[in-house]
Design a protein around this motif. Structure first.
Motif, PDB file in Angstrom:
ATOM      1  N   ASP A  74      37.594  53.338   9.152  1.00 11.11           N
ATOM      2  CA  ASP A  74      36.504  53.489  10.098  1.00 11.11           C
ATOM      3  C   ASP A  74      36.996  54.345  11.256  1.00 11.11           C
ATOM      4  N   HIS A  75      36.099  55.077  11.813  1.00 15.58           N
ATOM      5  CA  HIS A  75      36.419  55.952  12.935  1.00 15.58           C
ATOM      6  C   HIS A  75      35.475  55.661  14.086  1.00 15.58           C
ATOM      7  N   ILE A  76      35.914  55.974  15.275  1.00 12.94           N
ATOM      8  CA  ILE A  76      34.990  55.920  16.396  1.00 12.94           C
ATOM      9  C   ILE A  76      34.090  57.132  16.227  1.00 12.94           C
ATOM     10  N   LEU A  77      32.843  56.861  15.910  1.00 12.67           N
ATOM     11  CA  LEU A  77      31.898  57.936  15.672  1.00 12.67           C
ATOM     12  C   LEU A  77      31.342  58.484  16.980  1.00 12.67           C
ATOM     13  N   ARG A  78      31.259  57.613  17.978  1.00 15.98           N
ATOM     14  CA  ARG A  78      30.827  58.063  19.292  1.00 15.98           C
ATOM     15  C   ARG A  78      31.316  57.071  20.329  1.00 15.98           C
ATOM     16  N   ARG A  79      31.900  57.572  21.368  1.00 14.52           N
ATOM     17  CA  ARG A  79      32.279  56.795  22.555  1.00 14.52           C
ATOM     18  C   ARG A  79      31.773  57.608  23.728  1.00 14.52           C
TER      19      ARG A  79
ATOM     20  N   PHE B 135      27.037  45.944   6.903  1.00 14.82           N
ATOM     21  CA  PHE B 135      27.851  46.759   6.006  1.00 14.82           C
ATOM     22  C   PHE B 135      27.034  47.471   4.934  1.00 14.82           C
ATOM     23  N   LYS B 136      25.756  47.679   5.209  1.00 10.84           N
ATOM     24  CA  LYS B 136      24.906  48.485   4.341  1.00 10.84           C
ATOM     25  C   LYS B 136      24.734  49.852   4.999  1.00 10.84           C
ATOM     26  N   PRO B 137      24.285  50.848   4.225  1.00 11.87           N
ATOM     27  CA  PRO B 137      24.019  52.156   4.833  1.00 11.87           C
ATOM     28  C   PRO B 137      23.002  52.020   5.969  1.00 11.87           C
ATOM     29  N   LEU B 138      23.123  52.873   6.960  1.00 12.85           N
ATOM     30  CA  LEU B 138      22.302  52.782   8.160  1.00 12.85           C
ATOM     31  C   LEU B 138      20.816  52.737   7.855  1.00 12.85           C
ATOM     32  N   TRP B 139      20.349  53.519   6.913  1.00 10.44           N
ATOM     33  CA  TRP B 139      18.910  53.527   6.619  1.00 10.44           C
ATOM     34  C   TRP B 139      18.434  52.141   6.176  1.00 10.44           C
ATOM     35  N   GLN B 140      19.274  51.382   5.473  1.00 12.46           N
ATOM     36  CA  GLN B 140      18.906  50.030   5.068  1.00 12.46           C
ATOM     37  C   GLN B 140      18.973  49.065   6.254  1.00 12.46           C
ATOM     38  N   VAL B 141      19.989  49.215   7.100  1.00 12.24           N
ATOM     39  CA  VAL B 141      20.113  48.383   8.295  1.00 12.24           C
ATOM     40  C   VAL B 141      18.861  48.508   9.156  1.00 12.24           C
ATOM     41  N   LEU B 142      18.309  49.704   9.217  1.00 15.51           N
ATOM     42  CA  LEU B 142      17.123  49.968  10.027  1.00 15.51           C
ATOM     43  C   LEU B 142      15.829  49.485   9.366  1.00 15.51           C
ATOM     44  N   GLY B 143      15.925  49.024   8.127  1.00 12.25           N
ATOM     45  CA  GLY B 143      14.743  48.504   7.437  1.00 12.25           C
ATOM     46  C   GLY B 143      13.854  49.565   6.823  1.00 12.25           C
TER      47      GLY B 143
ATOM     48  N   SER C 268      30.401  52.365  22.436  1.00 14.78           N
ATOM     49  CA  SER C 268      31.379  52.776  21.437  1.00 14.78           C
ATOM     50  C   SER C 268      30.857  52.324  20.087  1.00 14.78           C
ATOM     51  N   LEU C 269      30.706  53.272  19.176  1.00 11.84           N
ATOM     52  CA  LEU C 269      30.168  52.981  17.862  1.00 11.84           C
ATOM     53  C   LEU C 269      31.175  53.411  16.809  1.00 11.84           C
ATOM     54  N   LYS C 270      31.533  52.458  15.967  1.00 12.17           N
ATOM     55  CA  LYS C 270      32.581  52.694  14.993  1.00 12.17           C
ATOM     56  C   LYS C 270      32.017  52.496  13.596  1.00 12.17           C
ATOM     57  N   GLY C 271      32.472  53.324  12.683  1.00  7.82           N
ATOM     58  CA  GLY C 271      32.009  53.202  11.302  1.00  7.82           C
ATOM     59  C   GLY C 271      32.551  54.326  10.469  1.00  7.82           C
ATOM     60  N   GLN C 272      31.841  54.585   9.367  1.00 11.93           N
ATOM     61  CA  GLN C 272      32.294  55.597   8.417  1.00 11.93           C
ATOM     62  C   GLN C 272      31.115  56.441   7.957  1.00 11.93           C
ATOM     63  N   SER C 273      31.119  57.702   8.329  1.00  7.37           N
ATOM     64  CA  SER C 273      30.127  58.631   7.795  1.00  7.37           C
ATOM     65  C   SER C 273      30.497  58.896   6.346  1.00  7.37           C
TER      66      SER C 273
ATOM     67  N   ASP D 201      30.202  49.636  11.588  1.00  8.48           N
ATOM     68  CA  ASP D 201      30.887  48.347  11.642  1.00  8.48           C
ATOM     69  C   ASP D 201      30.167  47.478  12.665  1.00  8.48           C
ATOM     70  N   PRO D 202      29.456  46.436  12.225  1.00 10.64           N
ATOM     71  CA  PRO D 202      28.689  45.622  13.167  1.00 10.64           C
ATOM     72  C   PRO D 202      29.553  44.900  14.195  1.00 10.64           C
ATOM     73  N   LEU D 203      30.820  44.740  13.925  1.00  9.71           N
ATOM     74  CA  LEU D 203      31.725  44.072  14.852  1.00  9.71           C
ATOM     75  C   LEU D 203      32.279  45.036  15.896  1.00  9.71           C
ATOM     76  N   GLU D 204      32.059  46.331  15.696  1.00  2.97           N
ATOM     77  CA  GLU D 204      32.640  47.345  16.571  1.00  2.97           C
ATOM     78  C   GLU D 204      31.607  48.320  17.137  1.00  2.97           C
ATOM     79  N   CYS D 205      30.363  47.897  17.213  1.00  2.00           N
ATOM     80  CA  CYS D 205      29.308  48.749  17.771  1.00  2.00           C
ATOM     81  C   CYS D 205      28.638  48.003  18.914  1.00  2.00           C
ATOM     82  N   ALA D 206      28.920  48.425  20.135  1.00  2.00           N
ATOM     83  CA  ALA D 206      28.399  47.699  21.295  1.00  2.00           C
ATOM     84  C   ALA D 206      28.014  48.649  22.416  1.00  2.00           C
TER      85      ALA D 206
END
Length: 155
Positions: free
Chosen positions: A31-36, A114-122, A149-154, A62-67
């Motif tokens: 996982d990478h910091i995608l935006r800080r 831990f699903k792709p973003l489009w699924q997380v968004l419903g 800070s948003l962390k995850g994997q593109s 990463d839901p534990l690392e996006c705040a």
């Protein structure tokens, strides 16, 4: 006593089997910091939106690392997080009148972590392309600092 395995990675090891290939988003992925980022709001009016991130629709956050963290933004200020046309897809009406923080996944059912973003968004199907996540000011004009800070994997 039953031995249970996770569906994303654990089942590949069931019964002592040699691990099958799994998605790097779930096992041994990086996982990478995608935006800080940060912004200073000065009487930002209701319905102003802060662009938090633009990523491909199949990105796994990463839901534990996006705040989002914030100062006291003002009496009656609330925040929504989501996408254009559905600004509360991730959370809505989060009180920000005193300093604090909120997980981007605050209102996301844990079954969708831990699903792709489009699924997380419903969304009903993968729209392809990029998705922009927005933080929308609600309730009253906002003044103060917001950092995220948003962390995850593109993918």
């Amino acid at each position: 006593m039953a031995k249970l395995f996770g569906t994303l990675v654990g089942a590949a090891y069931a019964g002592g089997a040699v691990a099958k290939a799994t998605s790097s988003a779930h096992e041994r992925g990086t996982d990478h910091i995608l935006r800080r980022d940060r912004i200073e709001l000065t009487a930002a009016p209701v319905n102003d939106q802060v662009s938090l991130l633009v990523v491909p629709s199949n990105t796994v956050l990463d839901p534990l690392e996006c705040a989002v963290h914030y100062d006291a933004l003002g009496a009656s200020v609330t925040l929504n997080a989501g996408i254009a046309g559905s600004d509360a897809a991730l959370f809505s009406a989060h009180a920000a009148s005193s300093a604090g923080n909120v997980s981007l996944f605050k209102s996301v059912d844990i079954a969708n972590w831990f699903k792709p973003l489009w699924q997380v968004l419903g969304l009903a199907a993968d729209p392809g392309g990029n998705i922009e996540l927005l933080l929308t000011i609600k309730g009253a004009a906002a003044t103060g600092t917001v950092v995220w800070s948003l962390k995850g994997q593109s993918r």
